[in-house]
Design a protein around this motif. Structure first.
Motif, PDB file in Angstrom:
ATOM      1  N   VAL A 170       0.873  -1.194   0.000  1.00  0.00           N
ATOM      2  CA  VAL A 170       0.000   0.000   0.000  1.00  0.00           C
ATOM      3  C   VAL A 170       0.904   1.235   0.000  1.00  0.00           C
ATOM      4  N   ARG A 171       0.662   2.151  -0.950  1.00  0.00           N
ATOM      5  CA  ARG A 171       1.449   3.378  -1.060  1.00  0.00           C
ATOM      6  C   ARG A 171       0.485   4.557  -1.161  1.00  0.00           C
ATOM      7  N   LEU A 172       0.629   5.503  -0.241  1.00  0.00           N
ATOM      8  CA  LEU A 172      -0.231   6.691  -0.205  1.00  0.00           C
ATOM      9  C   LEU A 172       0.652   7.930  -0.309  1.00  0.00           C
ATOM     10  N   ASP A 173       0.392   8.731  -1.322  1.00  0.00           N
ATOM     11  CA  ASP A 173       1.168   9.946  -1.577  1.00  0.00           C
ATOM     12  C   ASP A 173       0.290  11.164  -1.272  1.00  0.00           C
ATOM     13  N   LEU A 174       0.646  11.900  -0.204  1.00  0.00           N
ATOM     14  CA  LEU A 174      -0.136  13.077   0.203  1.00  0.00           C
ATOM     15  C   LEU A 174       0.612  14.388  -0.104  1.00  0.00           C
ATOM     16  N   THR A 175       1.616  14.310  -0.947  1.00  0.00           N
ATOM     17  CA  THR A 175       2.437  15.502  -1.194  1.00  0.00           C
ATOM     18  C   THR A 175       1.717  16.581  -1.980  1.00  0.00           C
ATOM     19  N   ARG A 176       0.571  16.278  -2.583  1.00  0.00           N
ATOM     20  CA  ARG A 176      -0.175  17.302  -3.327  1.00  0.00           C
ATOM     21  C   ARG A 176      -1.007  18.196  -2.422  1.00  0.00           C
ATOM     22  N   LEU A 177      -1.148  17.827  -1.143  1.00  0.00           N
ATOM     23  CA  LEU A 177      -1.936  18.654  -0.237  1.00  0.00           C
ATOM     24  C   LEU A 177      -1.188  19.946   0.056  1.00  0.00           C
ATOM     25  N   THR A 178      -1.920  21.038   0.049  1.00  0.00           N
ATOM     26  CA  THR A 178      -1.321  22.355   0.288  1.00  0.00           C
ATOM     27  C   THR A 178      -2.204  23.169   1.225  1.00  0.00           C
ATOM     28  N   GLY A 179      -1.666  24.333   1.640  1.00  0.00           N
ATOM     29  CA  GLY A 179      -2.453  25.246   2.462  1.00  0.00           C
ATOM     30  C   GLY A 179      -2.652  24.717   3.864  1.00  0.00           C
ATOM     31  N   ALA A 180      -3.797  25.045   4.444  1.00  0.00           N
ATOM     32  CA  ALA A 180      -4.110  24.678   5.824  1.00  0.00           C
ATOM     33  C   ALA A 180      -5.122  23.542   5.881  1.00  0.00           C
ATOM     34  N   GLU A 181      -5.084  22.660   4.871  1.00  0.00           N
ATOM     35  CA  GLU A 181      -6.034  21.548   4.825  1.00  0.00           C
ATOM     36  C   GLU A 181      -5.803  20.609   6.006  1.00  0.00           C
ATOM     37  N   ASN A 182      -6.891  20.039   6.523  1.00  0.00           N
ATOM     38  CA  ASN A 182      -6.862  19.167   7.693  1.00  0.00           C
ATOM     39  C   ASN A 182      -7.426  17.805   7.290  1.00  0.00           C
ATOM     40  N   VAL A 183      -6.596  16.760   7.348  1.00  0.00           N
ATOM     41  CA  VAL A 183      -7.040  15.426   6.943  1.00  0.00           C
ATOM     42  C   VAL A 183      -6.686  14.426   8.031  1.00  0.00           C
ATOM     43  N   SER A 184      -7.431  13.304   8.039  1.00  0.00           N
ATOM     44  CA  SER A 184      -7.174  12.194   8.962  1.00  0.00           C
ATOM     45  C   SER A 184      -7.417  10.900   8.211  1.00  0.00           C
ATOM     46  N   THR A 185      -6.462   9.978   8.244  1.00  0.00           N
ATOM     47  CA  THR A 185      -6.596   8.726   7.498  1.00  0.00           C
ATOM     48  C   THR A 185      -5.821   7.619   8.191  1.00  0.00           C
ATOM     49  N   THR A 186      -6.203   6.376   7.871  1.00  0.00           N
ATOM     50  CA  THR A 186      -5.544   5.174   8.384  1.00  0.00           C
ATOM     51  C   THR A 186      -5.124   4.315   7.204  1.00  0.00           C
ATOM     52  N   VAL A 187      -3.888   3.876   7.219  1.00  0.00           N
ATOM     53  CA  VAL A 187      -3.350   3.001   6.175  1.00  0.00           C
ATOM     54  C   VAL A 187      -2.920   1.714   6.864  1.00  0.00           C
ATOM     55  N   ARG A 188      -3.504   0.586   6.483  1.00  0.00           N
ATOM     56  CA  ARG A 188      -3.181  -0.676   7.143  1.00  0.00           C
ATOM     57  C   ARG A 188      -3.095  -1.807   6.132  1.00  0.00           C
TER      58      ARG A 188
END
Length: 424
Positions: free
Chosen positions: A333-351
């Protein structure tokens, strides 16, 4: 005239109490036979000693292996403490110099080395809490009750140096321990004559006609080949195939551990039925590796993981595109969050159940993270652990620029595999 005659009618030993039962079990413990064994002869020896089909004993060992692996540990212990037919003592006693044993001392020492970590791991891993203690308690209680009810039957024949006691009972020395093997034997002096007659005065009638030759025994009828083994194998393959397909589709309950458990249940049922109807002995060769596989899957300290099989790669461009959970039963499993910018607030689980987990976060992101793995390496934003069941890593990292940027709450888990969280 017959005052000196003595006869022994009760040749069994009455066992009283727990301590007597344990002592009698030790001095009359099963012997591993040369014939009918599959590996070391532990199951065959127990079956022959107590009049049970060895297949049933093998099924018990396989089932107990599911209780944290205690079945494997007990088998190794039996290999060490049960003497082989024709030996004076067991392998462990031979290693200590207490008598003759055909087991090479190198093998006995290797079994001791393997036995210690096997016992330790069996109490560390379990399909459920307390499973190993429950399996051990069932094994001890079953053997105790079995010896109480059948211990006086089928006692092993003496194989060590025998000596006669004052009562005429034959005992066998095994190192420093002496115990009763087999049933008591009364010995009378060879010169004793119950009739008080002179043996030289006996007159026996001469044989005039030759004795008839014994009639040859008729050949045993051919044994019918049972189809229990073939039927159980077919059903097990069908159950395993359907379970694997459902697991691949992400059906919640059908995890690899549950699918292996279903197949083992089918094979165990086949072996039990085969012990009564004949056949099914070959199923043990399928059940043993599956039990070890189930033990490994049950040892993973993480909840059941769904999502199916295969690799998963995601690169969400916005906070709304980030899913709450990314998961796979097996695969990377590969998750790339590098496109997120600004003051965005996210929550996630990778398992992931079996495979690697890799997460990339933006260089300026504020990350609150939890990383854990059952077996493998953890490298989480500068913190690193490796090995079996490494400690969980928790913390927060605001990056080289300090607070500011996207806010990410991340949980990364892997059952068997590596977990990596780093900045892109």
């Amino acid at each position: 005239m017959l005052d000196g005659m003595k006869s022994t009618t009760d040749t069994t030993k009455h066992i009283e109490g727990f301590e007597d039962t344990v002592k009698d079990f030790w001095v009359s413990r099963p012997r591993r036979p040369h014939q009918g064994r599959k590996l070391a002869g532990v199951a065959a020896g127990v079956g022959n000693r107590y009049g049970i089909d060895p297949v049933v004993v093998r099924v018990v060992f396989v089932v107990l292996t599911g209780f944290g692996g205690i079945g494997l540990a007990l088998y190794l212990l039996g290999w060490l403490v049960l003497a082989e037919e024709g030996d004076e003592v067991s392998g462990i006693e031979g290693l200590l110099g207490r008598g003759r044993s055909s087991m090479p001392k190198g093998l006995a020492l290797a079994l001791c080395v393997v036995l210690v970590p096997t016992w330790i791991l069996s109490f560390s891993w379990s399909w459920f809490d307390g499973g190993t203690f429950l399996g051990l308690a069932l094994a001890v209680a079953g053997m105790y009750l079995l010896h109480r009810s059948r211990g006086h039957l089928r006692r092993p024949v003496p194989t060590g140096p025998a000596m006669a006691s004052p009562t005429g009972m034959t005992t066998t020395m095994s190192g420093t321990d002496a115990g009763v093997w087999g049933q008591p034997v009364s010995e009378a002096p060879p010169t004793w004559d119950p009739l008080g007659a002179d043996p030289t005065g006996w007159r026996l009638a001469e044989e005039t006609t030759p004795a008839p030759a014994p009639r040859p025994e008729p050949p045993a009828p051919p044994r019918r080949r049972s189809k229990v083994g073939f039927a159980a194998t077919g059903v097990a393959l069908a159950v395993g195939g359907v379970g694997a397909a459902l697991a691949a589709e992400g059906v919640p309950w059908f995890t690899p551990a549950h699918v292996v458990g279903l197949v083992l249940a089918v094979l165990g049922t086949g072996m039990v039925v085969g012990s009564f109807l004949g056949g099914g002995r070959g199923l043990v060769w399928l059940a043993v590796p599956l039990s070890l596989t189930g033990l490994a899957l049950g040892a993973v300290p993480i909840e059941d993981v769904g999502g199916g099989f295969g690799d998963l790669s995601a690169t969400p461009a916005t906070a709304e595109g980030v899913l709450p959970v990314y998961e796979r039963t097996a695969g990377d499993v590969r998750l790339d969050l590098t496109r997120l910018t600004g003051a965005e607030n996210v929550s996630t689980t990778v398992r992931n159940g079996a495979g690697n987990v890799a997460v990339l976060v933006p260089p300026d992101a504020d990350v609150w993270y939890t990383c854990e793995a059952g077996v493998g390496n953890i490298e989480c934003l500068g913190q690193q652990y490796t090995g079996v069941n490494p400690p969980e890593i928790e913390g927060k990292d605001f990056g080289p620029d300090g607070a500011g940027g996207p806010k990410i709450t991340l949980t990364a888990q892997a059952g068997v595999g590596n977990v990596e969280v780093r900045r892109g």
